[in-house]
Design a protein around this motif. Structure first.
Motif, short mmCIF file in Angstrom:
data_model
loop_
_atom_site.label_atom_id
_atom_site.label_comp_id
_atom_site.label_asym_id
_atom_site.label_seq_id
_atom_site.Cartn_x
_atom_site.Cartn_y
_atom_site.Cartn_z
N ASN A 161 0.82 -1.22 0.00
CA ASN A 161 0.00 0.00 0.00
C ASN A 161 0.85 1.26 0.00
O ASN A 161 0.31 2.37 0.17
N LYS A 162 2.13 1.13 -0.19
CA LYS A 162 3.02 2.29 -0.16
C LYS A 162 2.54 3.36 -1.14
O LYS A 162 2.34 3.10 -2.32
N GLY A 163 2.34 4.57 -0.64
CA GLY A 163 1.94 5.69 -1.47
C GLY A 163 0.46 5.74 -1.82
O GLY A 163 0.00 6.70 -2.44
N VAL A 164 -0.33 4.74 -1.43
CA VAL A 164 -1.74 4.67 -1.83
C VAL A 164 -2.60 5.48 -0.85
O VAL A 164 -2.56 5.25 0.36
N THR A 165 -3.38 6.39 -1.38
CA THR A 165 -4.34 7.16 -0.57
C THR A 165 -5.77 6.97 -1.04
O THR A 165 -6.70 7.43 -0.38
N ASN A 166 -5.95 6.31 -2.17
CA ASN A 166 -7.29 6.03 -2.70
C ASN A 166 -7.85 4.81 -1.98
O ASN A 166 -7.30 3.71 -2.05
N ILE A 167 -8.97 4.99 -1.28
CA ILE A 167 -9.53 3.92 -0.47
C ILE A 167 -9.94 2.71 -1.31
O ILE A 167 -9.96 1.58 -0.82
N GLU A 168 -10.24 2.94 -2.58
CA GLU A 168 -10.64 1.84 -3.46
C GLU A 168 -9.47 0.93 -3.83
O GLU A 168 -9.66 -0.20 -4.27
N GLU A 169 -8.25 1.41 -3.65
CA GLU A 169 -7.07 0.65 -4.06
C GLU A 169 -6.33 0.01 -2.88
O GLU A 169 -5.30 -0.62 -3.07
N ILE A 170 -6.87 0.14 -1.69
CA ILE A 170 -6.18 -0.34 -0.50
C ILE A 170 -6.25 -1.87 -0.40
O ILE A 170 -7.32 -2.47 -0.57
N ARG A 171 -5.10 -2.49 -0.12
CA ARG A 171 -5.04 -3.92 0.15
C ARG A 171 -5.26 -4.16 1.64
O ARG A 171 -4.82 -3.39 2.48
N SER A 172 -5.91 -5.26 1.97
CA SER A 172 -6.20 -5.58 3.36
C SER A 172 -4.95 -6.10 4.06
O SER A 172 -4.19 -6.90 3.50
N MET A 173 -4.72 -5.62 5.30
CA MET A 173 -3.62 -6.11 6.11
C MET A 173 -4.14 -7.23 7.00
O MET A 173 -4.65 -7.01 8.09
N GLY A 174 -4.03 -8.45 6.51
CA GLY A 174 -4.47 -9.60 7.28
C GLY A 174 -3.38 -10.19 8.13
O GLY A 174 -3.61 -10.67 9.23
N ASN A 175 -2.14 -10.16 7.62
CA ASN A 175 -0.99 -10.69 8.37
C ASN A 175 -0.24 -9.53 9.00
O ASN A 175 0.64 -8.93 8.38
N TYR A 176 -0.58 -9.21 10.23
CA TYR A 176 0.02 -8.04 10.87
C TYR A 176 1.50 -8.24 11.19
O TYR A 176 2.22 -7.28 11.45
#
Length: 553
Positions: free
Chosen positions: A475-490
């Protein structure tokens, strides 16, 4: 000789590495860590505080074994670890409730329910600077309750200068259609210098009736504030009635009770949070929903309201109801639904309220959901998976008069799943139309197993808001909520910082170079030392460290 020199240099480098380890460096954020903590199976669930060159932390091992760990402030080296073993009260063992540091004095607090006399008691036990528990105990509460299931709970707040502890106990008396709340202030010696007990009758025969103890607080003058909310639908008048009451107990007035009433029509108060400000006011804020012509509430979030009360004369300013701006709604529900005038789902909880330098507020509300999986086991003691989900953060800035200034959304998707006993996980929080909205979103017993990697750390310095989260490396540099990947493995998360200017414009700062197998911050466990300095806790599987995080100019 060269060999001996090489060994000496290696030892020196290893020693230095315990103080400042490699890290995922973010612009503006400086994080340094102490040496690796012993792998003893316990996890830090609260950094209690720092005083006289020592840091105190609460550790949970297993289901209910609590310990106190003490660290040296400079090196953050562990000095001691002591078990928290409660004494018995009326032949019953105390259950852990809280650990607090008041003016350099440390206490562990426990509770016990005694069935024979239907009392729910709270006890404080001093702990010395070496971590040894005293044999002396202080009885803080001995509250009469209806029964065990309706014994309620204890809730804690510290004063802004951290010299005073405010504690509230609430319990339900269903047969009498009433609830009782008892509130006390304690000084550094756990002596109570303010106490009030109140019983409030409610009428749940009314349509869509709800009664909530919404919030409580103490200000720099040791004044106490409690806000309650009663709402119902008047079927004959076809309107929604909301009654908000602020109960004030001012020290300068001998703690005489004052009541400020705010009546609201044709809007439903979804929740109400309070902030006793530095400017002599109390700000009430939260989400509201619209109401249909029949008086029935729509329940979905229309926007954020603000009610300002002057503490000096108990006067109420204008109640301001701000609908979400279009740009914010597009990020939350999508452009198509926003254009149709749809409202926001009621899945956001207010996590933090910040008083701005100009007297306005910044309200941070996070998407939160708890999903209970299928229960496993035979008999009353079963186990079930519990998934905590914390997604995007609504950021709302309000002017001093409560009107909307700007809004934005921090994009994130986070989750953590644990397995826990399925009995009494959230006891004492709500019952029917009666609700207490004072507790933590994640119980202490659930911490140390994953949920503490979720959520965020808010930083407000020099009038600028910063929000630190854990995020997926892609998600580096991503601010568009539609493009966010889920953080499942913290365990593979990296820190990300969102910075807001005075107009609400958001920029994102990520590590320039991601270091593999690096420590991961636990945003749910930190201690704020100042507006720019925090004591943090970070882990990599069994590798745990304490650290300091400083926001640079």
């Amino acid at each position: 000789m060269k060999k001996l020199f090489a060994v000496a240099v290696t030892a020196l480098l290893c020693c230095c590495a315990t103080l400042v380890s490699a890290q995922n460096k973010i612009e503006k954020i400086n994080m340094t860590y102490g040496e690796e903590l012993p792998d003893d199976g316990g996890k830090i669930v609260k950094i209690v505080g720092e005083t006289k060159g020592k840091i105190y932390a609460l550790v949970l091992k297993g289901k209910s074994d609590y310990f106190l760990k003490i660290f040296e402030s400079g090196s953050m080296k562990q000095l001691s670890k002591n078990p928290i073993i409660f004494p018995e009260l009326k032949d019953k063992e105390l259950d852990f409730e809280e650990m607090v540091l008041l003016n350099d004095k440390l206490y562990v607090i426990g509770s016990v329910f005694v069935r024979s006399d239907k009392t729910f008691s709270l006890v404080a036990i001093p702990i010395d600077e070496k971590g040894k528990m005293s044999t002396k105990t202080t009885l803080m509460f001995e509250s009469k309750v209806a029964n065990k299931s309706d014994r309620g709970g204890f809730y804690f707040r510290k004063s802004p200068d951290e010299q005073v502890l405010l504690v509230m106990h609430t319990s339900l008396f269903e047969k009498e259609d009433s609830m009782k709340y008892e509130t006390k202030l304690f000084d550094e010696n756990m002596a109570s210098f303010f106490s009030v007990e109140d019983v409030v009758k409610y009428d749940d025969n009314k349509k869509d009736y709800e009664f909530t103890i919404s919030d409580f607080d103490v200000n720099v003058n040791d004044d106490v504030f409690i806000v309650v909310n009663e709402g119902y639908r008047d079927k004959k008048k076809k309107e929604k009635v909301e009654k908000v009451e602020l109960h004030l107990y001012k020290k300068a007035n001998g703690y005489k009770k004052d009541v400020v009433k705010v009546d609201i029509v044709d809007k439903e108060i979804i929740n109400c949070k309070m902030l006793a400000t530095n400017k002599g006011t109390v700000k009430l804020t939260g989400f509201f929903s619209s109401v249909r012509e029949s008086g029935r509430a729509n329940k979905e979030l229309k926007g954020i309201y603000n009610i300002t009360i002057n503490v000096a004369d108990n006067t109420v300013g204008k109640s301001v109801f701000n609908e979400f701006d279009y740009a914010t709604k597009v990020k939350l529900i999508g452009e198509r639904r926003a254009k149709k005038g749809k409202d926001v789902k009621p899945l956001y909880n207010i996590q933090t309220i910040i008083e701005k330098n100009d007297g306005g507020l910044i309200v941070l509300s996070e998407y939160q959901m708890v999903v209970f999986g299928q229960r496993q086991g035979i008999g009353p003691l079963g186990f079930q998976p519990i998934t905590y989900i914390t997604n995007e953060i609504i950021v709302t800035s309000l002017r001093p008069d409560g009107t909307f200034e700007w809004g934005n959304v921090v994009p994130k998707e986070q989750s953590a799943t644990i397995t826990a006993m399925s009995v009494n996980l959230f006891a004492g929080g709500a019952s029917g139309s009666y609700n207490v909205a004072l507790g933590m979103s994640i119980p202490v017993a659930m911490m140390g197993k994953g949920p503490e990697y979720l959520s965020f750390i808010p930083i407000y310095k020099n009038g600028q808001l910063n929000i630190l989260i854990n995020d997926h490396v892609k998600n580096k540099g991503v601010t568009n909520i539609e493009e966010i990947r889920s953080m499942g493995n913290y365990n593979n998360a990296v820190p990300s910082l969102f910075v807001f200017d005075n107009q609400g414009n958001m920029s994102r700062k990520d590590p320039d170079e991601v270091i593999k197998n690096e420590l991961v911050i636990r945003p749910g466990v930190y201690c704020r030392k100042s507006e720019r300095e925090f004591i943090i806790y970070a882990s990599r599987k069994s590798n745990d460290k304490l650290g300091r995080m400083i926001l640079e100019d």
